[in-house]
Design a protein around this motif. Structure first.
Motif, mmCIF file in Angstrom:
data_model
loop_
_atom_site.group_PDB
_atom_site.id
_atom_site.type_symbol
_atom_site.label_atom_id
_atom_site.label_comp_id
_atom_site.label_asym_id
_atom_site.label_seq_id
_atom_site.Cartn_x
_atom_site.Cartn_y
_atom_site.Cartn_z
ATOM 1 N N THR A 184 11.353 4.699 1.719
ATOM 2 C CA THR A 184 12.503 5.643 1.548
ATOM 3 C C THR A 184 13.498 4.451 1.556
ATOM 4 O OG1 THR A 184 11.534 7.663 2.444
ATOM 5 C CG2 THR A 184 13.834 7.531 1.973
ATOM 6 N N GLY A 185 14.054 4.195 0.328
ATOM 7 C CA GLY A 185 15.603 3.471 0.281
ATOM 8 C C GLY A 185 15.592 2.006 0.846
ATOM 9 N N CYS A 186 14.289 1.500 1.135
ATOM 10 C CA CYS A 186 14.178 0.017 1.856
ATOM 11 C C CYS A 186 12.891 -0.556 1.513
ATOM 12 C CB CYS A 186 14.506 0.128 3.303
ATOM 13 S SG CYS A 186 14.096 -1.333 4.152
ATOM 14 N N PHE A 187 12.718 -1.624 0.514
ATOM 15 C CA PHE A 187 11.555 -2.225 0.396
ATOM 16 C C PHE A 187 10.741 -2.685 1.388
ATOM 17 C CE2 PHE A 187 9.312 -5.637 -0.753
ATOM 18 C CZ PHE A 187 8.227 -5.296 -1.673
ATOM 19 N N VAL A 188 11.652 -3.355 2.559
ATOM 20 C CA VAL A 188 11.141 -3.771 3.619
ATOM 21 C C VAL A 188 10.225 -2.858 4.609
ATOM 22 C CG1 VAL A 188 11.709 -4.911 6.004
ATOM 23 C CG2 VAL A 188 13.053 -5.722 3.865
ATOM 24 N N PHE A 189 10.280 -1.635 4.415
ATOM 25 C CA PHE A 189 9.697 -0.755 4.906
ATOM 26 C C PHE A 189 8.193 -0.878 4.768
ATOM 27 C CE2 PHE A 189 13.170 2.717 5.374
ATOM 28 C CZ PHE A 189 13.620 2.165 6.856
ATOM 29 N N MET A 190 7.722 -1.105 3.588
ATOM 30 C CA MET A 190 6.485 -1.255 3.032
ATOM 31 C C MET A 190 5.832 -2.426 3.417
ATOM 32 S SD MET A 190 5.292 -1.069 -1.079
ATOM 33 C CE MET A 190 5.327 -2.830 -1.412
ATOM 34 N N LYS A 191 6.515 -3.567 3.559
ATOM 35 C CA LYS A 191 6.079 -5.187 4.222
ATOM 36 C C LYS A 191 5.850 -4.799 5.550
ATOM 37 C CE LYS A 191 5.115 -7.254 1.426
ATOM 38 N NZ LYS A 191 4.069 -7.079 0.670
ATOM 39 N N TRP A 192 6.824 -4.027 6.354
ATOM 40 C CA TRP A 192 7.068 -4.022 7.841
ATOM 41 C C TRP A 192 5.504 -3.442 8.291
ATOM 42 C CZ3 TRP A 192 12.043 -1.815 10.482
ATOM 43 C CH2 TRP A 192 11.768 -1.766 11.627
ATOM 44 N N PHE A 193 5.127 -2.092 7.616
ATOM 45 C CA PHE A 193 3.906 -1.490 7.935
ATOM 46 C C PHE A 193 2.660 -2.283 7.453
ATOM 47 C CE2 PHE A 193 4.857 2.944 9.766
ATOM 48 C CZ PHE A 193 5.855 2.469 10.334
ATOM 49 N N GLU A 194 2.823 -2.899 6.478
ATOM 50 C CA GLU A 194 1.497 -3.556 6.003
ATOM 51 C C GLU A 194 1.399 -4.863 7.193
ATOM 52 O OE1 GLU A 194 1.855 -3.886 1.131
ATOM 53 O OE2 GLU A 194 2.305 -5.632 2.393
ATOM 54 N N ASN A 195 2.424 -5.177 7.834
ATOM 55 C CA ASN A 195 2.181 -6.107 8.919
ATOM 56 C C ASN A 195 1.799 -5.535 10.163
ATOM 57 O OD1 ASN A 195 3.306 -9.020 8.657
ATOM 58 N ND2 ASN A 195 4.375 -7.890 7.212
ATOM 59 N N LEU A 196 2.316 -4.197 10.264
ATOM 60 C CA LEU A 196 1.957 -3.526 11.531
ATOM 61 C C LEU A 196 0.316 -3.057 11.721
ATOM 62 C CD1 LEU A 196 4.502 -1.133 12.803
ATOM 63 C CD2 LEU A 196 4.203 -3.380 13.279
ATOM 64 N N LYS A 197 -0.061 -2.901 10.259
ATOM 65 C CA LYS A 197 -1.688 -2.274 9.946
ATOM 66 C C LYS A 197 -2.594 -3.517 10.508
ATOM 67 C CE LYS A 197 -5.253 -0.403 8.426
ATOM 68 N NZ LYS A 197 -5.884 0.557 9.260
ATOM 69 N N HIS A 198 -2.122 -4.726 10.174
ATOM 70 C CA HIS A 198 -2.723 -5.968 10.655
ATOM 71 C C HIS A 198 -2.780 -6.116 12.100
ATOM 72 C CE1 HIS A 198 -3.861 -7.883 6.846
ATOM 73 N NE2 HIS A 198 -3.119 -7.042 6.456
ATOM 74 N N PHE B 168 -2.822 -8.943 -7.496
ATOM 75 C CA PHE B 168 -2.214 -8.672 -6.160
ATOM 76 C C PHE B 168 -1.039 -9.296 -6.328
ATOM 77 C CE2 PHE B 168 -2.371 -12.670 -3.626
ATOM 78 C CZ PHE B 168 -3.356 -13.297 -4.264
ATOM 79 N N SER B 169 -0.058 -8.588 -5.541
ATOM 80 C CA SER B 169 1.172 -9.231 -5.535
ATOM 81 C C SER B 169 2.045 -8.444 -4.232
ATOM 82 C CB SER B 169 1.975 -8.515 -6.773
ATOM 83 O OG SER B 169 3.449 -8.549 -6.535
ATOM 84 N N SER B 170 3.094 -9.401 -3.793
ATOM 85 C CA SER B 170 3.878 -9.355 -2.541
ATOM 86 C C SER B 170 4.708 -7.687 -2.727
ATOM 87 C CB SER B 170 4.762 -10.299 -2.271
ATOM 88 O OG SER B 170 4.120 -11.156 -1.629
ATOM 89 N N ALA B 171 4.684 -7.499 -4.223
ATOM 90 C CA ALA B 171 5.622 -6.376 -4.408
ATOM 91 C C ALA B 171 4.619 -4.891 -4.394
ATOM 92 C CB ALA B 171 6.333 -6.539 -5.718
ATOM 93 N N VAL B 172 3.605 -4.948 -4.265
ATOM 94 C CA VAL B 172 2.623 -3.987 -4.354
ATOM 95 C C VAL B 172 2.005 -3.352 -3.137
ATOM 96 C CG1 VAL B 172 0.647 -2.939 -5.693
ATOM 97 C CG2 VAL B 172 2.116 -4.365 -6.788
ATOM 98 N N TYR B 173 1.796 -2.248 -2.880
ATOM 99 C CA TYR B 173 1.493 -1.963 -1.528
ATOM 100 C C TYR B 173 0.233 -2.249 -1.547
ATOM 101 C CZ TYR B 173 -0.193 1.392 2.004
ATOM 102 O OH TYR B 173 -0.716 1.942 3.202
ATOM 103 N N GLU B 174 -0.366 -2.995 -0.053
ATOM 104 C CA GLU B 174 -1.655 -3.439 -0.100
ATOM 105 C C GLU B 174 -2.851 -2.410 -0.186
ATOM 106 O OE1 GLU B 174 -2.263 -6.737 2.694
ATOM 107 O OE2 GLU B 174 -3.081 -5.087 3.950
ATOM 108 N N ALA B 175 -2.535 -1.338 0.359
ATOM 109 C CA ALA B 175 -3.438 -0.238 0.348
ATOM 110 C C ALA B 175 -4.717 -0.632 1.167
ATOM 111 C CB ALA B 175 -3.839 0.344 -0.973
ATOM 112 N N ASP B 176 -6.015 -0.509 0.622
ATOM 113 C CA ASP B 176 -7.301 -0.913 1.250
ATOM 114 C C ASP B 176 -7.425 -2.180 0.745
ATOM 115 O OD1 ASP B 176 -7.104 1.260 2.767
ATOM 116 O OD2 ASP B 176 -7.960 2.378 0.991
ATOM 117 N N ASN B 177 -6.732 -3.026 0.025
ATOM 118 C CA ASN B 177 -7.494 -4.369 -0.589
ATOM 119 C C ASN B 177 -6.527 -5.353 -0.154
ATOM 120 O OD1 ASN B 177 -8.776 -5.914 -2.162
ATOM 121 N ND2 ASN B 177 -7.780 -5.131 -4.054
#
Lengths: 438, 394
Positions: free
Chosen positions: A128-142, B308-317
């Motif tokens: 919501t309202g912040c692109f970094v959130f998505m990257k942040w949780f992608e990192n946390l997922k790892h 694939f791209s840094s701008a797209v949610y990684e999901a399960d990939n």
């Protein structure tokens, strides 16, 4: 109404509402530290667009990494955490919240109360309202490969309004992605009635919050809507929205504010009640957390009080009438998420600030531009010029960071603020002369 | 020998055509195209991906806006963005305020980061007479959920474009555009394969310029141009050099200056894959061009067949796996993580991608740049050391 506490070397005045909030937080972190025994499941999520009522309706406990990061900043821990993350390859250029959070996790995940935080069972990515959130949780997922992850994409208000199909999109994601994951992790079936009851409690707290914000129309303002404001929004923006305790907190706070209004008192600062209100300001951008008290002091020493701030709308905007509601709970959550401050387009943000400046009779507008927060910062210079042109008021600009102490330069900030205050003072002198002539 | 000389000259002349388009910050090609017919409209789009098929089918020219690089002095742009914000929005707003894009009728801002998002708001404030749309791409990949949302986004785009020229889009027109862009991607991919197989025949700079031209020319002309470049590049008689093969990752939005690309190559690295013009090859398969519902075809292509791209949610990939696959497919020796300063998407992905490369024993090194970087010595030394290390020890 006031109690005086010894906090290290400095004596700090605290109100009952602050003590109450402190206890609420302590209880929450205690509960988090005991999940191994209680078996409660833990959800990591973000403040903007948070679904706290929904999380609690599954009897799960929320953790907010941004709050942990800002607490680390205030406790002078963030420098080490950031260094740790940078050693892992995170660039100096990126959001310091992310680095602070990751560094904290790597160093044992010790939370603000000194207790270890449990790992997440679910990462609820409310984007919501912040692109970094998505990257942040992608990192946390790892970092937490065993945790489930649920993504809730909140479309941006690009045209300056909430589109009906955006509400449907969010509701569908809640139905097909978020709720099934919450059910799976908690083992609890979704109960819309239970959610609705919590949302109605949220609305009560939201009414009180707006009463508190609106008290800034008084002279002197009984609140500081920025530095004090970050305490005021604490319960409603985080783990307590939708709870009876949250309503109790805001009733307590509202009664304190009413008392100050009746007695023409200014806001409470760390050094006591502000005696003289010289400048009324509206501010855009989050505060700096690493030097919070010193930063605040730069203002209250000059008699400057913030009567409005955008940061206190980052976890929800209630100024235009929106309230959570049990009528259509998922729709209500969708509207809430869509309306959060940084999910609004730039013209909407400018309009909201204009409203604050006029409604709260501000003398000036200040931008605290945060180095590592593009969501807020990109466009702020344009916002400043627009507001200066529209309202003909003095505007000021300072730069700090959220939790990276390397970007807090006292002398730079002081110099810029001195100029800004001189400008405001000059404006007041001229205004008085004009009034004398008339 | 004379024949070969002729081919080399033709190849050089063909590349110069792309270079001239690249250098032209006034977007003269679009201006001249528009002047030929009063009903024509020009739509600018920012990185990374836009379904250009729709713009084309509406009778308009989609033009890629990738900043001005090192070819423009910033006077006004710095007054719009703080020093800690990436460089591309400065040159974009500078060009727009200077009138370089006055002949554009609209601007599209895909949802790739907060800076590009907020730039759309600045354009709304500063260019009220233009069509402005922040194009929100779905981060949910369920056809019924994200697909439905994406359909509305595209419908909104079509409505906005229709307001510019009154054109009623037909199924046949969109299918025809899809087919033309399918062919364009086929040629782009052929050129990418050629570059990977014979990197000494087409340099990284030349490859870049040829793809970049696709964001300026009509797709029809770009297709012809690609055919010509393919033919000439195949015929060019060049000797392979002792260089390592690298994949460049992270340069999908703000573009590295040509000097930087050249520096990497001169330092001993053949670039066999990169993401600098990622939007040109975003969709990895042909999109069906004979359906009754071409919008659905575009939706499915995006949801199921995006690069694939840094701008797209990684999901399960996981992106690390996909980058690894690129390295394998292109027989690369290593990865250069090459991202603009202050680029949240690329820089937040980098540690994860580096970890994935480490886990797969793939060599890598990283650096940051900005589009108007003028000094390449340090990067040259680093890239050279990296190349030497691989050549000597691998």
């Amino acid at each position: 109404m006031l109690s005086r506490l010894e906090g290290g070397e400095m004596t700090v005045q605290k109100e009952n509402s602050m003590l109450k909030q402190k206890q609420m937080l302590a209880d929450h972190f205690m509960e988090l530290s005991q999940v191994r025994e209680t078996g409660k499941k833990v959800v990591y999520t973000f403040v903007p667009g948070n679904l706290t009522e929904l999380i609690y309706s599954f009897d799960m406990l929320p953790v907010y990494p941004e709050i942990n990061a800002l607490q680390s900043g205030m406790r002078k821990k963030s420098r080490d955490y950031i260094r740790e993350a940078e050693d892992m390859g995170y660039s100096e250029d990126i959001c310091s919240y992310v680095k602070c959070d990751i560094g904290m996790m790597v160093q044992g995940n010790i939370g603000p109360t000194g207790q270890q935080l449990p790992p997440p069972d679910l990462l609820l990515l409310s984007y919501t309202g912040c692109f970094v959130f998505m990257k942040w949780f992608e990192n946390l997922k790892h970092l937490y490969p065993d945790a489930e992850i649920a993504m809730l994409h909140i479309p941006y208000q690009e045209a300056g309004r909430i589109e009906p199909d955006h509400i449907e999109y969010i509701k569908e994601q809640l139905r097909t992605e978020v709720i099934p994951k919450l059910e799976k992790v908690s083992g609890v079936k979704f109960d819309e009635t239970k959610l609705g009851e919590k949302l109605d409690l949220s609305a009560k707290a939201e009414d009180l919050l707006i009463e508190i914000f609106d008290s800034a129309q008084n002279r002197p303002s009984p609140i500081d809507a920025y530095f004090g404001g970050v305490y005021y929004i604490g319960p409603i923006f985080t783990a307590f929205r939708g709870s009876p305790e949250c309503v109790d907190y805001y009733e307590e706070l509202a009664s304190e504010v009413r008392f100050r209004v009746e007695n023409k008192m200014g806001p409470i600062t760390p050094d006591g009640v502000l005696k003289e209100e010289n400048f009324r300001l509206v501010v855009e951008g989050p505060p700096n957390w690493t030097h919070f008290r010193g930063f605040w002091k730069l203002f209250y020493e000059m008699g400057a009080v913030f009567v409005g701030s955008t940061y206190t709308r980052v976890g929800g905007v209630y100024d235009d009438g929106f309230r959570h509601s049990s009528d259509d709970p998922l729709k209500s959550l969708a509207e809430y998420c869509l309306g959060c401050y940084t999910n609004r387009n730039l013209p909407q943000r400018i309009d909201l600030i204009e409203r604050f400046i006029t409604r709260y009779h501000a003398d000036g507008f200040l931008v605290n531009s945060i180095k590592s927060c593009n969501s807020f910062s990109a466009g702020q210079l344009v916002m400043m010029r627009e507001l200066e042109e529209r309202l003909q008021i003095p505007v000021g600009f300072i730069e700090t960071d959220l939790v990276d102490p390397r970007y807090y330069s006292y002398s730079n900030i002081k110099n810029r603020l001195d100029s800004f205050f001189q400008m405001l003072e000059q404006r007041q002198i001229m205004k008085r002369r004009m009034e004398a002539v008339v | 020998m004379a024949e070969q000389h002729m081919t080399t000259e033709q190849y050089t002349a063909a590349i110069e055509k792309a270079r001239a388009l690249f250098e032209d910050l006034s977007y003269s090609y679009a201006r001249e195209w528009k002047e030929q017919d009063p009903s024509r409209r020009v739509i600018g789009y920012l990185p990374i991906y836009i379904p250009r098929e729709i713009i084309h089918a509406m009778g308009m020219l989609p033009v890629g806006i990738f900043g001005a690089g090192d070819r423009m002095s910033i006077v006004k742009g710095d007054a719009f963005f703080q020093s800690y914000i990436c460089h591309i929005p400065r040159t974009v707003i500078e060009m727009a305020l200077n009138g370089n894009m006055d002949h554009f009728d609209g601007f599209l801002f895909p949802s790739i980061c907060d800076v590009i998002r907020n730039l759309s708001g600045i354009f709304r404030l500063k260019f009220e007479d233009k069509f402005i749309q922040y194009f929100d791409l779905p981060q949910n990949f369920d056809r019924k959920v994200g697909g439905t949302f994406y359909r509305r986004e595209m419908e909104r785009l079509i409505e906005g474009l229709k307001a510019l020229n009154g054109h009623e889009l037909t199924t046949e027109e969109l299918n025809a555009s899809i087919e033309i862009y399918n062919y364009n991607r086929k040629l782009v991919n052929e050129l990418a394969d050629l570059r990977s197989d014979f990197p000494h025949k087409i340099s990284a700079v030349d490859f870049y310029l040829v793809l970049r031209a696709g964001g300026t020319m009509t797709v029809e002309e770009h297709n012809e141009y690609l055919e010509e470049i393919l033919r000439l590049a195949r015929e060019v008689d060049a000797e392979p050099e002792d260089k390592i093969r690298v994949v460049i990752s992270g340069a999908f939005c703000e573009q590295p200056p040509l000097g930087l690309i050249k520096t990497i190559e001169n330092a001993g690295c053949y670039v066999v894959e990169d993401d600098m013009q990622l939007g040109m090859k975003w969709i990895k398969t042909d999109i069906p061009s004979d359906t009754d519902d071409p919008i659905s075809a575009l939706i499915e292509a995006y949801l199921d067949h995006s690069e694939f791209s840094s701008a797209v949610y990684e999901a399960d990939n996981p992106k690390g796996e996909q980058l690894k696959q690129q390295v394998i497919d292109r027989r690369a020796d290593g990865v250069l993580f090459c991202a603009p300063s202050f680029c949240d998407p690329a820089l937040l992905d980098r540690p994860l991608l580096e970890q994935a490369m480490d886990a797969n024993h793939i060599r890598h090194f990283g650096f940051q740049y900005h589009e108007n970087l003028g000094q390449f010595h340090v990067i040259k030394e680093q890239a050279g050391t990296f190349a030497d290390m691989i050549k000597l020890w691998e």
